[in-house]
Design a protein around this motif. Structure first.
Motif, PDB file in Angstrom:
ATOM      1  N   GLY A  81      66.187  51.331  76.840  1.00  0.00           N
ATOM      2  CA  GLY A  81      67.602  51.486  76.497  1.00  0.00           C
ATOM      3  C   GLY A  81      68.520  50.444  77.091  1.00  0.00           C
ATOM      4  N   HIS A  82      67.973  49.351  77.546  1.00  0.00           N
ATOM      5  CA  HIS A  82      68.782  48.311  78.187  1.00  0.00           C
ATOM      6  C   HIS A  82      69.645  47.558  77.178  1.00  0.00           C
ATOM      7  CE1 HIS A  82      65.366  48.980  80.877  1.00  0.00           C
ATOM      8  NE2 HIS A  82      66.169  48.588  81.854  1.00  0.00           N
ATOM      9  N   SER A  83      70.864  47.268  77.588  1.00  0.00           N
ATOM     10  CA  SER A  83      71.695  46.345  76.824  1.00  0.00           C
ATOM     11  C   SER A  83      71.664  44.964  77.480  1.00  0.00           C
ATOM     12  CB  SER A  83      73.127  46.856  76.700  1.00  0.00           C
ATOM     13  OG  SER A  83      73.710  47.035  77.963  1.00  0.00           O
ATOM     14  N   VAL A  84      71.220  44.895  78.725  1.00  0.00           N
ATOM     15  CA  VAL A  84      70.985  43.605  79.376  1.00  0.00           C
ATOM     16  C   VAL A  84      69.558  43.180  79.054  1.00  0.00           C
ATOM     17  CG1 VAL A  84      72.658  43.969  81.226  1.00  0.00           C
ATOM     18  CG2 VAL A  84      70.295  44.685  81.564  1.00  0.00           C
ATOM     19  N   VAL A  85      69.318  41.891  79.040  1.00  0.00           N
ATOM     20  CA  VAL A  85      67.993  41.394  78.684  1.00  0.00           C
ATOM     21  C   VAL A  85      66.993  41.726  79.786  1.00  0.00           C
ATOM     22  CG1 VAL A  85      66.642  39.339  78.146  1.00  0.00           C
ATOM     23  CG2 VAL A  85      68.967  39.568  77.273  1.00  0.00           C
ATOM     24  N   VAL A  86      65.985  42.494  79.405  1.00  0.00           N
ATOM     25  CA  VAL A  86      64.922  42.890  80.326  1.00  0.00           C
ATOM     26  C   VAL A  86      63.619  42.934  79.552  1.00  0.00           C
ATOM     27  CG1 VAL A  86      64.001  44.807  81.697  1.00  0.00           C
ATOM     28  CG2 VAL A  86      66.410  44.281  81.808  1.00  0.00           C
TER      29      VAL A  86
END
Length: 184
Positions: A81-86
């Motif tokens: 559910g990340h909106s940051v790149v992971v």
């Protein structure tokens, strides 16, 4: 830890570990991991004191299993559910023939025309159970469940991965692989 504080803490951890680690002065390491001690210190430094026992309680009781500890218990991350790149390091997996996606009825015309896109997240989230999709859709309005031809997508070359908490992830679902699941 009472239920109200547990939910509030879970939401705060989701915001930090999925969307805005900089909010408390953190950056996510490889795979989205953060040392537990560093997280607790960062929270405490911002007036959100949390003990390891309280963190354990939130991780263990979260009904969606949003968080996971590393095998040694020294690091924590959001399961998806990340909106940051992971890059969670999840291997490609063969999906079940059918998966489901829950949404609000007001979104249905656009989805059926354009397909499912990750929007602000890195991936489209799908579930193996209708009940889970119904619950997700209900968070956004009157729920609608879509049936996803996962076998057809996989045969067409779309990659699937499954998160630690059982959420199926893929980059997009074109409209031709979607139909409304009316047995709701």
């Amino acid at each position: 830890m009472d239920e109200k504080r547990t939910v509030k803490t879970s939401k705060m951890l989701s915001r930090i570990l999925r969307h805005d680690p900089g909010r408390v002065g953190l950056s996510l390491g490889e795979g989205g991991w953060v040392p537990v001690d560093t997280l607790l210190a960062a929270l405490g430094g911002r007036g959100n004191r949390l003990t390891r026992a309280e963190l354990d309680h939130v991780v263990e009781t979260n009904n969606k299993k949003r968080f996971a500890y590393s095998s040694d218990g020294l690091r924590i991350r959001a399961s998806q559910g990340h909106s940051v790149v992971v890059d969670l390091g999840l291997a490609a997996a063969e999906p079940p023939a059918v998966l489901f996606h829950g949404t609000a009825d007001r979104s249905l015309p656009a989805i059926l025309a354009e397909g499912l896109r990750p929007m602000s997240r890195q991936d489209v989230h799908l579930s193996a159970e209708v009940a889970t999709a119904l619950n997700v859709g209900g968070r956004h309005g009157r729920p609608v469940v879509l049936r996803v031809d996962a076998a057809g997508l996989a045969a067409a070359g779309h990659e699937f991965r499954v998160s630690d908490n059982g959420v199926w992830l893929t980059s997009a679902v074109p409209p031709g692989y979607l139909s409304r699941h009316d047995a709701v």
